[in-house]
Design a protein around this motif. Structure first.
Motif, PDB file in Angstrom:
ATOM      1  N   ALA A  15       0.840  -1.197   0.000  1.00  0.00           N
ATOM      2  CA  ALA A  15       0.000   0.000   0.000  1.00  0.00           C
ATOM      3  C   ALA A  15       0.873   1.244   0.000  1.00  0.00           C
ATOM      4  O   ALA A  15       2.073   1.195   0.253  1.00  0.00           O
ATOM      5  N   GLY A  16       0.230   2.372  -0.271  1.00  0.00           N
ATOM      6  CA  GLY A  16       0.934   3.645  -0.267  1.00  0.00           C
ATOM      7  C   GLY A  16       1.529   3.972  -1.615  1.00  0.00           C
ATOM      8  O   GLY A  16       1.289   3.273  -2.612  1.00  0.00           O
ATOM      9  N   PRO A  17       2.325   5.036  -1.673  1.00  0.00           N
ATOM     10  CA  PRO A  17       2.965   5.414  -2.944  1.00  0.00           C
ATOM     11  C   PRO A  17       3.932   4.343  -3.401  1.00  0.00           C
ATOM     12  O   PRO A  17       4.416   3.529  -2.602  1.00  0.00           O
ATOM     13  N   LEU A  18       4.201   4.333  -4.700  1.00  0.00           N
ATOM     14  CA  LEU A  18       5.168   3.367  -5.216  1.00  0.00           C
ATOM     15  C   LEU A  18       6.587   3.758  -4.812  1.00  0.00           C
ATOM     16  O   LEU A  18       6.923   4.939  -4.716  1.00  0.00           O
ATOM     17  N   ALA A  19       7.404   2.755  -4.569  1.00  0.00           N
ATOM     18  CA  ALA A  19       8.811   2.994  -4.240  1.00  0.00           C
ATOM     19  C   ALA A  19       9.507   3.657  -5.417  1.00  0.00           C
ATOM     20  O   ALA A  19       9.108   3.494  -6.576  1.00  0.00           O
ATOM     21  N   ARG A  20      10.549   4.403  -5.128  1.00  0.00           N
ATOM     22  CA  ARG A  20      11.328   5.058  -6.177  1.00  0.00           C
ATOM     23  C   ARG A  20      11.881   4.027  -7.158  1.00  0.00           C
ATOM     24  O   ARG A  20      12.270   2.929  -6.752  1.00  0.00           O
ATOM     25  N   PRO A  21      11.947   4.378  -8.437  1.00  0.00           N
ATOM     26  CA  PRO A  21      12.456   3.427  -9.435  1.00  0.00           C
ATOM     27  C   PRO A  21      13.813   2.836  -9.079  1.00  0.00           C
ATOM     28  O   PRO A  21      14.040   1.641  -9.271  1.00  0.00           O
ATOM     29  N   GLU A  22      14.726   3.649  -8.542  1.00  0.00           N
ATOM     30  CA  GLU A  22      16.062   3.133  -8.241  1.00  0.00           C
ATOM     31  C   GLU A  22      16.007   2.074  -7.139  1.00  0.00           C
ATOM     32  O   GLU A  22      16.790   1.122  -7.149  1.00  0.00           O
ATOM     33  N   VAL A  23      15.059   2.210  -6.207  1.00  0.00           N
ATOM     34  CA  VAL A  23      14.918   1.222  -5.145  1.00  0.00           C
ATOM     35  C   VAL A  23      14.401  -0.099  -5.711  1.00  0.00           C
ATOM     36  O   VAL A  23      14.865  -1.183  -5.335  1.00  0.00           O
TER      37      VAL A  23
ATOM     38  N   PRO B 287       5.229  -2.869 -10.071  1.00  0.00           N
ATOM     39  CA  PRO B 287       4.713  -1.849  -9.147  1.00  0.00           C
ATOM     40  C   PRO B 287       4.906  -2.313  -7.708  1.00  0.00           C
ATOM     41  O   PRO B 287       4.342  -3.325  -7.292  1.00  0.00           O
ATOM     42  N   VAL B 288       5.723  -1.590  -6.958  1.00  0.00           N
ATOM     43  CA  VAL B 288       6.043  -1.974  -5.578  1.00  0.00           C
ATOM     44  C   VAL B 288       5.679  -0.830  -4.639  1.00  0.00           C
ATOM     45  O   VAL B 288       6.407   0.164  -4.562  1.00  0.00           O
ATOM     46  N   PRO B 289       4.575  -0.931  -3.930  1.00  0.00           N
ATOM     47  CA  PRO B 289       4.229   0.104  -2.952  1.00  0.00           C
ATOM     48  C   PRO B 289       5.219   0.127  -1.787  1.00  0.00           C
ATOM     49  O   PRO B 289       5.863  -0.878  -1.470  1.00  0.00           O
TER      50      PRO B 289
ATOM     51  N   ASP C  61       5.059   6.977 -10.236  1.00  0.00           N
ATOM     52  CA  ASP C  61       3.665   7.383 -10.161  1.00  0.00           C
ATOM     53  C   ASP C  61       2.763   6.191 -10.398  1.00  0.00           C
ATOM     54  O   ASP C  61       3.052   5.349 -11.248  1.00  0.00           O
ATOM     55  N   ALA C  62       1.679   6.143  -9.663  1.00  0.00           N
ATOM     56  CA  ALA C  62       0.751   5.024  -9.833  1.00  0.00           C
ATOM     57  C   ALA C  62       0.172   5.017 -11.241  1.00  0.00           C
ATOM     58  O   ALA C  62      -0.306   3.986 -11.723  1.00  0.00           O
TER      59      ALA C  62
END
Length: 506
Positions: free
Chosen positions: A89-97, A135-137, A175-176
């Protein structure tokens, strides 16, 4: 390993390589030895599962560990696991993460203990090379396995969830509504579902990025402290070899400062300086030691088969264990943040001296006129950033949790520790940037510059890009430019070998 290609073999991945793979345009390959280790584990676990229960493969998970999966339900069992656990849940993790997570998971599987079909290694490498992301929240893990992140990745691999187009700039949050992308497809079998998902790769990937950035920031801070010391005509007595003889890392820091100031002949302005200068080796060395310990800890784990269950190929056995638990990683990162705050507090203290006429010989706040504000606001910005370092320094390990009907009765929250470390380093960089702006401006207004060596190179690099006007004006651009300079300044720090050589020469 070349600069354009990183080969994952399960044994030689470093935090720096994780950062390069996560942030740079590099090709990811899997070594033949890594593939063979993974294949041997895959063949072994299938044989073991024919003669005894294997957690997640022939049984349920968590509190359902004692429930055996009926053979007629075997194909659906793993699919249910993937679907039910993809609940972040929540915003997606940063692409680099997320990219760091994929790199670490591929390397873990190549270490040869997961029992997952080795064909998944090529699929993970393809995702990285194509620049696509699952997609990884952000929310879903507490340091005992990144199940939600890995379940989402598994659903992308089997085609039930869409890949996202992933950027390589390392900035901003995904971004979702990010564009969907065509990514690799791999028919992950039901039996391999838990083996693929039972991983701490997301936590370790974010930790690898954080400790890489931490090391760089700490290196840059030595160079910046030396510039500040020059600007206030500080005394080098506190850096004498005899002072640090019993503390190797402290001696290394002192030797690095002496090396940076080796060309300077100014008479010290005072017999004894404030703590920001006089106690710099004593405060910076613990931060450096904590950062190195954290990096060693993360490096060790990303090159191990941290799997549950662990497939033991030589003994043809499977061991149920707690390797998914990242308590050691979380504790190392917690310690690094506490030490980082102390280093940041000294940076802010040095910045305070750079606003004082008694230290710089300039007007208060390095102003160009009476009642002008000069760099007054830099102290506010630095302390605002430092407040975030202090907030993030709270040990994540102070928390715990009891989950899954009491079966999983401990959590170290290393996931939160990794995230907090990255955020703390980002704030520390801002505080350092404020000090750099002030030190360079002071030297310019004094009509002075370092006489030579690496410190002169650092000054010249900063002076070539920082605005030189001293009228009251917005300083936000100066801070941003200075923050971007930190990686270049870090590379100018004398290496530990050079510092030791200098210490012995003296």
């Amino acid at each position: 390993m070349s600069h354009s290609r990183i080969e994952l073999d399960g044994t030689s991945l470093t935090c720096d390589l994780v950062a390069r793979a996560a942030r740079g345009d590099v090709m990811i390959a899997i070594s033949d030895t890594g593939r063979e280790r993974a294949r041997a584990a895959w063949e072994t676990v299938r044989r073991v599962a024919e003669r005894r229960p294997v957690y997640g493969r022939t049984t349920g998970v968590g509190a359902n560990r004692a429930v055996e999966v009926e053979w007629e339900d075997a194909d659906a069992h793993g699919l249910r696991l993937m679907r039910s656990h993809a609940a972040g849940a929540g915003p997606l993790a940063r692409p680099e993460v997320v990219r760091a997570m994929l790199v670490v998971r591929a390397n873990q599987i190549a270490a040869g203990g997961s029992g997952v079909d080795p064909g998944v290694l090529a699929a993970l490498a393809d995702a990285l090379n194509l620049g696509v992301l699952p997609p990884v929240p952000v929310y879903g893990a507490i340091g005992t396995g990144d199940l939600t992140a890995m379940a989402s990745t598994a659903l992308c691999l089997i085609g039930e969830r869409s890949w996202l187009a992933g950027g390589l700039d390392g900035g901003g949050e995904a971004d979702a509504d990010a564009g969907l992308a065509r990514g690799p497809h791999f028919p992950l079998s039901s039996a391999d579902a838990l083996g693929f998902m039972s991983s701490n790769a997301a936590t370790l990937g974010e930790a690898a990025l954080a400790v890489t950035d931490l090391r760089e920031a700490l290196d840059a801070s030595v160079v910046i402290a030396a510039l500040s010391m020059l600007a206030v005509r500080g005394s080098r007595e506190a850096y004498a070899p005899a002072v640090h003889v019993a503390q190797p890392v402290q001696a290394e820091v002192a030797a690095a400062v002496r090396s940076l100031l080796a060309y300077e002949l100014d008479t010290p302005a005072r017999i004894q300086d404030p703590y920001g200068y006089r106690a710099f080796p004593q405060v910076h060395a613990p931060a450096l030691e904590a950062a190195r310990h954290a990096e060693r800890t993360v490096t060790r784990v990303i090159n191990s088969a941290a799997e549950n269950p662990l497939v033991d190929v030589p003994d043809a056995e499977v061991w149920h264990n707690g390797n998914f638990h990242t308590a050691g990683t979380g504790l190392a990162l917690d310690a690094a943040r506490l030490a980082l705050f102390q280093a940041g507090a000294l940076s802010a203290a040095r910045l305070g001296t750079l606003t004082e006429p008694s230290f710089t010989g300039l007007r208060a706040f390095q102003a160009n006129a009476e009642a002008a504000s000069g760099i007054m606001i830099l102290e506010y910005v630095a302390h605002s950033a430092l407040a975030d370092v202090r907030r993030q320094a709270a040990p994540a390990a102070l928390g715990s949790a009891v989950l899954s009907r009491g079966v999983e009765e401990h959590a170290g929250f290393a996931t939160q520790s990794a995230r907090a470390t990255g955020e703390a380093v980002a704030a520390y960089r801002i505080a350092l940037a404020c000090e750099l702006v002030a030190a360079v401006r002071a030297l310019r207004m004094q009509g002075r510059a370092p006489s030579g060596g690496a410190l002169r190179a650092a000054f010249d690099q900063a002076a070539s890009v920082l605005p030189d006007g001293v009228e009251d004006r917005p300083l936000d651009v100066d801070i941003a430019i200075a923050a971007d300079l930190l990686p270049r300044l870090a590379r100018l720090l004398p290496s530990p070998d050079e510092a030791v050589h200098l210490r012995r020469a003296e």
